[in-house]
Motif scaffolding. Structure first.
Motif, PDB file in Angstrom:
ATOM      1  N   GLY A   1     -15.591  28.515 -58.862  1.00 37.35           N
ATOM      2  CA  GLY A   1     -16.632  29.453 -59.215  1.00 37.35           C
ATOM      3  C   GLY A   1     -16.431  30.061 -60.584  1.00 37.35           C
ATOM      4  N   ASP A   2     -15.289  29.800 -61.222  1.00 41.35           N
ATOM      5  CA  ASP A   2     -15.098  30.266 -62.587  1.00 41.35           C
ATOM      6  C   ASP A   2     -15.214  29.102 -63.565  1.00 41.35           C
ATOM      7  OD1 ASP A   2     -14.550  33.233 -62.905  1.00 41.35           O
ATOM      8  OD2 ASP A   2     -13.439  32.745 -61.086  1.00 41.35           O
ATOM      9  N   ASP A   3     -15.160  29.411 -64.842  1.00 37.41           N
ATOM     10  CA  ASP A   3     -15.358  28.376 -65.859  1.00 37.41           C
ATOM     11  C   ASP A   3     -14.255  27.328 -65.806  1.00 37.41           C
ATOM     12  OD1 ASP A   3     -16.875  30.859 -67.089  1.00 37.41           O
ATOM     13  OD2 ASP A   3     -17.677  29.064 -68.030  1.00 37.41           O
ATOM     14  N   ALA A   4     -13.029  27.750 -65.472  1.00 35.56           N
ATOM     15  CA  ALA A   4     -11.906  26.829 -65.392  1.00 35.56           C
ATOM     16  C   ALA A   4     -11.071  27.209 -64.184  1.00 35.56           C
ATOM     17  CB  ALA A   4     -11.065  26.896 -66.670  1.00 35.56           C
ATOM     18  N   ALA A   5     -10.190  26.311 -63.766  1.00 37.59           N
ATOM     19  CA  ALA A   5      -9.268  26.595 -62.661  1.00 37.59           C
ATOM     20  C   ALA A   5      -7.897  26.935 -63.243  1.00 37.59           C
ATOM     21  CB  ALA A   5      -9.158  25.371 -61.760  1.00 37.59           C
ATOM     22  N   ILE A   6      -7.100  27.638 -62.469  1.00 36.79           N
ATOM     23  CA  ILE A   6      -5.708  27.882 -62.869  1.00 36.79           C
ATOM     24  C   ILE A   6      -4.822  27.422 -61.717  1.00 36.79           C
ATOM     25  CG2 ILE A   6      -4.004  29.558 -63.654  1.00 36.79           C
ATOM     26  CD1 ILE A   6      -6.182  31.296 -64.704  1.00 36.79           C
ATOM     27  N   THR A   7      -3.912  26.494 -61.989  1.00 33.10           N
ATOM     28  CA  THR A   7      -3.047  25.985 -60.928  1.00 33.10           C
ATOM     29  C   THR A   7      -1.944  26.994 -60.631  1.00 33.10           C
ATOM     30  OG1 THR A   7      -1.550  24.866 -62.441  1.00 33.10           O
ATOM     31  CG2 THR A   7      -3.458  23.610 -61.697  1.00 33.10           C
ATOM     32  N   LEU A   8      -1.230  26.752 -59.523  1.00 32.21           N
ATOM     33  CA  LEU A   8      -0.185  27.684 -59.106  1.00 32.21           C
ATOM     34  C   LEU A   8       0.887  27.858 -60.176  1.00 32.21           C
ATOM     35  CD1 LEU A   8       0.238  26.678 -55.363  1.00 32.21           C
ATOM     36  CD2 LEU A   8      -0.827  28.742 -56.292  1.00 32.21           C
ATOM     37  N   ASP A   9       1.108  26.802 -60.977  1.00 36.20           N
ATOM     38  CA  ASP A   9       2.118  26.956 -62.034  1.00 36.20           C
ATOM     39  C   ASP A   9       1.517  27.416 -63.359  1.00 36.20           C
ATOM     40  OD1 ASP A   9       0.893  24.519 -62.435  1.00 36.20           O
ATOM     41  OD2 ASP A   9       2.701  23.548 -63.207  1.00 36.20           O
TER      42      ASP A   9
ATOM     43  N   THR B   1      -1.266  26.488 -65.226  1.00 44.22           N
ATOM     44  CA  THR B   1      -2.051  25.688 -66.159  1.00 44.22           C
ATOM     45  C   THR B   1      -3.534  25.992 -65.967  1.00 44.22           C
ATOM     46  OG1 THR B   1      -0.417  23.922 -66.029  1.00 44.22           O
ATOM     47  CG2 THR B   1      -2.564  23.347 -66.946  1.00 44.22           C
ATOM     48  N   VAL B   2      -4.214  26.307 -67.051  1.00 45.24           N
ATOM     49  CA  VAL B   2      -5.660  26.504 -67.015  1.00 45.24           C
ATOM     50  C   VAL B   2      -6.290  25.152 -67.331  1.00 45.24           C
ATOM     51  CG1 VAL B   2      -7.591  27.886 -67.838  1.00 45.24           C
ATOM     52  CG2 VAL B   2      -5.263  28.800 -67.964  1.00 45.24           C
ATOM     53  N   VAL B   3      -7.245  24.718 -66.516  1.00 44.77           N
ATOM     54  CA  VAL B   3      -7.742  23.355 -66.681  1.00 44.77           C
ATOM     55  C   VAL B   3      -9.204  23.268 -66.275  1.00 44.77           C
ATOM     56  CG1 VAL B   3      -6.899  22.681 -64.395  1.00 44.77           C
ATOM     57  CG2 VAL B   3      -7.237  20.919 -66.145  1.00 44.77           C
ATOM     58  N   THR B   4      -9.944  22.434 -67.007  1.00 41.79           N
ATOM     59  CA  THR B   4     -11.360  22.257 -66.708  1.00 41.79           C
ATOM     60  C   THR B   4     -11.792  20.851 -67.090  1.00 41.79           C
ATOM     61  OG1 THR B   4     -13.577  23.162 -67.100  1.00 41.79           O
ATOM     62  CG2 THR B   4     -12.090  23.111 -68.978  1.00 41.79           C
ATOM     63  N   THR B   5     -12.785  20.326 -66.394  1.00 44.00           N
ATOM     64  CA  THR B   5     -13.290  18.993 -66.724  1.00 44.00           C
ATOM     65  C   THR B   5     -14.814  19.029 -66.749  1.00 44.00           C
ATOM     66  OG1 THR B   5     -13.160  16.626 -66.155  1.00 44.00           O
ATOM     67  CG2 THR B   5     -13.320  18.146 -64.321  1.00 44.00           C
TER      68      THR B   5
ATOM     69  N   ALA C   1     -16.017  17.452 -76.345  1.00 39.64           N
ATOM     70  CA  ALA C   1     -14.803  18.277 -76.327  1.00 39.64           C
ATOM     71  C   ALA C   1     -15.162  19.756 -76.271  1.00 39.64           C
ATOM     72  CB  ALA C   1     -13.956  17.981 -77.561  1.00 39.64           C
ATOM     73  N   ALA C   2     -16.185  20.144 -77.046  1.00 45.34           N
ATOM     74  CA  ALA C   2     -16.545  21.563 -77.172  1.00 45.34           C
ATOM     75  C   ALA C   2     -16.941  22.185 -75.838  1.00 45.34           C
ATOM     76  CB  ALA C   2     -17.676  21.731 -78.189  1.00 45.34           C
ATOM     77  N   VAL C   3     -17.685  21.442 -75.003  1.00 50.31           N
ATOM     78  CA  VAL C   3     -18.123  22.010 -73.716  1.00 50.31           C
ATOM     79  C   VAL C   3     -16.914  22.335 -72.847  1.00 50.31           C
ATOM     80  CG1 VAL C   3     -20.374  20.883 -73.752  1.00 50.31           C
ATOM     81  CG2 VAL C   3     -18.470  19.729 -72.627  1.00 50.31           C
ATOM     82  N   ASN C   4     -15.856  21.530 -72.955  1.00 44.41           N
ATOM     83  CA  ASN C   4     -14.642  21.797 -72.183  1.00 44.41           C
ATOM     84  C   ASN C   4     -13.855  22.976 -72.756  1.00 44.41           C
ATOM     85  OD1 ASN C   4     -14.093  19.752 -69.920  1.00 44.41           O
ATOM     86  ND2 ASN C   4     -14.884  18.465 -71.563  1.00 44.41           N
ATOM     87  N   PHE C   5     -13.672  22.980 -74.074  1.00 37.50           N
ATOM     88  CA  PHE C   5     -12.913  24.077 -74.680  1.00 37.50           C
ATOM     89  C   PHE C   5     -13.621  25.415 -74.449  1.00 37.50           C
ATOM     90  CE2 PHE C   5     -10.909  20.646 -77.300  1.00 37.50           C
ATOM     91  CZ  PHE C   5      -9.613  20.858 -76.847  1.00 37.50           C
ATOM     92  N   SER C   6     -14.963  25.363 -74.435  1.00 32.39           N
ATOM     93  CA  SER C   6     -15.717  26.590 -74.200  1.00 32.39           C
ATOM     94  C   SER C   6     -15.387  27.199 -72.834  1.00 32.39           C
ATOM     95  CB  SER C   6     -17.215  26.309 -74.316  1.00 32.39           C
ATOM     96  OG  SER C   6     -17.961  27.477 -74.073  1.00 32.39           O
TER      97      SER C   6
ATOM     98  N   ALA D   1     -15.776  11.853 -70.002  1.00 30.97           N
ATOM     99  CA  ALA D   1     -15.266  12.870 -69.086  1.00 30.97           C
ATOM    100  C   ALA D   1     -14.066  13.500 -69.777  1.00 30.97           C
ATOM    101  CB  ALA D   1     -14.873  12.261 -67.752  1.00 30.97           C
ATOM    102  N   GLY D   2     -14.242  14.703 -70.230  1.00 31.60           N
ATOM    103  CA  GLY D   2     -13.171  15.395 -70.943  1.00 31.60           C
ATOM    104  C   GLY D   2     -12.429  16.334 -70.011  1.00 31.60           C
ATOM    105  N   THR D   3     -11.156  16.542 -70.300  1.00 33.82           N
ATOM    106  CA  THR D   3     -10.363  17.545 -69.576  1.00 33.82           C
ATOM    107  C   THR D   3      -9.627  18.379 -70.615  1.00 33.82           C
ATOM    108  OG1 THR D   3     -10.011  16.055 -67.703  1.00 33.82           O
ATOM    109  CG2 THR D   3      -8.527  17.927 -67.897  1.00 33.82           C
ATOM    110  N   ALA D   4      -9.829  19.680 -70.563  1.00 27.70           N
ATOM    111  CA  ALA D   4      -9.124  20.573 -71.486  1.00 27.70           C
ATOM    112  C   ALA D   4      -8.069  21.351 -70.718  1.00 27.70           C
ATOM    113  CB  ALA D   4     -10.091  21.529 -72.166  1.00 27.70           C
ATOM    114  N   LEU D   5      -6.871  21.432 -71.294  1.00 34.44           N
ATOM    115  CA  LEU D   5      -5.760  22.172 -70.699  1.00 34.44           C
ATOM    116  C   LEU D   5      -5.467  23.394 -71.549  1.00 34.44           C
ATOM    117  CD1 LEU D   5      -3.377  19.112 -70.206  1.00 34.44           C
ATOM    118  CD2 LEU D   5      -4.782  20.210 -68.456  1.00 34.44           C
ATOM    119  N   GLY D   6      -5.032  24.455 -70.899  1.00 30.63           N
ATOM    120  CA  GLY D   6      -4.693  25.648 -71.656  1.00 30.63           C
ATOM    121  C   GLY D   6      -3.695  26.516 -70.922  1.00 30.63           C
TER     122      GLY D   6
END
Lengths: 310, 310
Positions: free
Chosen positions: B29-37, B39-43, B66-71, B129-134
């Motif tokens: 439900g948010d723009d990106a997910a955050i894993t238990l360790d 990592t912020v990640v979105t595809t 790329a931009a839609v993922n980084f956003s 299909a892009g995946t951005a990590l943060g």
């Protein structure tokens, strides 16, 4: 003007590596990348067009789409921490089929000790782009580049199932066992984590492009050669049976076909005890040497092992 | 038998959320997910079919993918640590075009302070299909669910550019400025990181689905309502001009169209000083209340703000 159709897909992937920056601590050229902050990550596309053989269910397709990604983590020895599923599915697909794909992905992620953390859904021709995330905890990642002459070459389990399954399908032969190995590959997560924890493994990769290609890749990445004994390569009885029934040589079934999900690795022979202690099943299939390429010993003859057809 | 074409795409994404496990610390439900360790990640998937308007170059398409993922990372306040690009491209595509797409992705990743760490390439109809990590470093992620009555509602910059560009194209009007906002959206990375560091932001999301949809989403996620002042919404002169030339109301250009990459956020009015101190440009466009949905105040009249067309 050169079209994509005129170039080899693997060559294109090689060429695109020039874009990959030292942002990653590991890669390009390994099964997965590791970012500077330690996230192990990999992405793989599967398509209705190419990875959906007759008789496969949508649930199995979903499982497969997740498994190919988790297998890349397994090859590094990473523990999965999440999965993202980006789906591009046709408007003419039944909604139930889309749920079945998600359910298959979900089951595979759960099998691998993690879950779906996010995704995207768009209209498209039937594509799942999966991304698997993982962590090395405090283990060192297993790469493709560390094999040295004198190391043993090993696989974690029987080879040839998917090739036998495809051959059986081509020849109209029923073989449920073979089909399962093709439709629901088991990513070797626990094996990968346990192998990386031993510290005895010098190089590792998965067999998703087939044993022939994998042996060539390890040799090239490590700058070594290998002698592989045909008789040492573990295989299920049905692989021999389907070979006999169809006339396709066992060698072709073992080396030429992708879709395998056992791990291929090399290890310091002086440290093999650590792998036995870790209780990871494995089968030695040959030795690393300095010849520069993989060769097969069969019936007293020696021959070069080529890349498989993908 | 229900087909995917019969159901709303956003509804499907909602439904698929049932598969998302509490593996993630944040999401669904948010723009990106955050894993238990952590990592912020979105595809996000973009396709030739749907995200490649006339006149866009392949390089711009790559940048856009790329931009839609980084956003999505920006909306959480994450700092990018890597990007994965999974491409499914037609065999009839020129090889140079594929390089241009990769180059556009690479340039956008570099603009966002990171690089491409991995990817995959297959034959397909033209899909990235892009995946951005943060990483959040030590900042708290900005979610969609924290707005409370009394907070201000703000955006980081002018709205309506992409809608104006599409309208201009539809009407055969040349507008380079408008076109650039559509073809090369700028992910608000620094703004996102700076906003999350203030601790003053109560909720945030990006405007990739348009302002109308975003306001409705924040209200629903936070269980609040909003009063938005039409005249407060920042816009470039060309948005007004294209509205006048084409007869499409400014309101439609501001609310109804996706492809915007400014951030929408709410903040505690008592802590606004922290946002000024962070030197993030922003424009207050309204206030959070307890009405349960967003309303627009324009020409002394009040009306409900609907979801935009995507």
């Amino acid at each position: 003007m050169t079209l994509l159709g005129d170039v080899d897909e693997r060559q294109l992937i090689e060429d695109f590596r020039s874009f990959i920056k030292p942002e990653g601590r590991v890669g390009p050229g390994d099964d997965a990348a590791i970012t500077l902050d330690g996230t192990v990550v990999t992405t793989d596309i599967v398509t209705f067009d190419r990875h959906f053989p007759a008789g496969m269910t949508y649930e199995q397709f979903g499982w497969y789409a997740a498994a190919v990604n988790f297998s890349d983590l397994a090859a590094m020895g990473a523990r999965p921490t999440g999965f993202l599923a980006a789906l591009a599915l046709p408007s003419t697909l039944e909604v139930q089929a889309a749920y079945d794909i998600m359910s298959g992905i979900d089951q595979c992620a759960e099998f691998c000790g993690t879950g779906i953390v996010g995704g995207d859904t768009k209209r498209g021709p039937g594509i799942v782009a999966g991304t698997a995330l993982g962590t090395m905890d405090d283990r060192k990642p297993m790469l493709r580049s560390g094999a040295v002459p004198g190391d043993i070459v090993a696989v974690t389990g029987p080879i040839g199932g998917p090739a036998a399954a495809l051959t059986a399908i081509d020849h109209g032969i029923e073989s449920e066992e073979a089909r399962d190995s093709l439709y629901m590959p088991i990513p070797k997560m626990e094996e990968g984590v346990a192998l990386s924890a031993t510290g005895a493994v010098s190089s590792c990769m998965d067999l998703s492009d087939g044993l022939g290609t994998a042996l060539n890749t390890l040799c090239k990445s490590s700058g070594v050669g290998m002698d592989i004994e045909l008789e040492f390569i573990p295989r299920e009885d049905y692989v021999e049976e389907i070979s006999e029934e169809t006339g396709v040589p066992v060698r072709d079934l073992l080396f030429d076909c992708g879709g395998e999900y056992e791990l291929l690795f090399t290890a310091d022979r002086g440290m093999l005890r650590k792998i036995y202690d870790a209780e990871v099943p494995f089968h030695i299939i040959g030795m690393v040497d300095d010849s520069g390429f993989p060769e097969l010993l069969a019936d007293g003859k020696r021959s070069r092992i080529g890349n498989g057809r993908y």
